[in-house]
Design an enzyme around this catalytic site. Structure first.
Site, mmCIF file in Angstrom:
data_model
loop_
_atom_site.group_PDB
_atom_site.id
_atom_site.type_symbol
_atom_site.label_atom_id
_atom_site.label_comp_id
_atom_site.label_asym_id
_atom_site.label_seq_id
_atom_site.Cartn_x
_atom_site.Cartn_y
_atom_site.Cartn_z
ATOM 1 N N GLY A 77 0.786 -1.226 0.000
ATOM 2 C CA GLY A 77 0.000 0.000 0.000
ATOM 3 C C GLY A 77 0.817 1.275 0.000
ATOM 4 N N GLU A 78 2.090 1.182 0.299
ATOM 5 C CA GLU A 78 2.942 2.365 0.406
ATOM 6 C C GLU A 78 3.363 2.854 -0.981
ATOM 7 O OE1 GLU A 78 7.349 3.386 2.154
ATOM 8 O OE2 GLU A 78 6.221 1.768 3.106
ATOM 9 N N ALA A 79 3.169 4.135 -1.253
ATOM 10 C CA ALA A 79 3.451 4.703 -2.572
ATOM 11 C C ALA A 79 4.904 4.510 -2.999
ATOM 12 C CB ALA A 79 3.097 6.186 -2.590
#
Length: 120
Positions: A77-79
């Site tokens: 989920g981390e960009a």
């Protein structure tokens, strides 16, 4: 049991990917490192894992779909981690299709921006 070289790690993940949770594989492959040596190490792991897939004669959207659904991982989920996956996808897609009708783009950066936009 095995060496911790990028190729050995990738071989292990490819052979046993069905025994691991795709989310865990995505989190693992999304790691980045701190030092330049660590950054290169993790980049090589991602690249070798992705390079096992051929995107030859595939247009961008189907190639990206294959990468995200058929490679045994789920995007974290981390960009910043997502960008690492996009970066390695673009590198392999460009190697396979640059200058072909499947990739009408003149610059690799264009592929990167489009791939990232499609994902987000």
């Amino acid at each position: 049991f095995m060496n911790d070289t990028p190729q050995e790690i990738v071989n292990f993940l490819r052979v046993y990917k069905n025994n691991f949770d795709p989310i865990s594989i995505g989190e693992f492959l999304g790691e980045g490192g701190i030092t330049p040596a660590q950054i290169e190490y993790w980049s090589q792991i991602r690249f070798r894992y992705t390079r096992a897939v051929s995107f030859v004669e595939m247009e961008l959207e189907p190639a990206l779909r294959l990468y995200l659904t058929g490679c045994g991982f789920r995007l974290p989920g981390e960009a910043q981690k997502i960008d690492r996956f996009v970066e390695v996808f673009v590198k392999t897609f460009w190697q396979d299709n640059s200058g072909t009708p499947c990739s009408p783009f003149r610059q690799q950066l264009t592929v990167h921006l489009l791939a990232y936009a499609i994902i987000m």
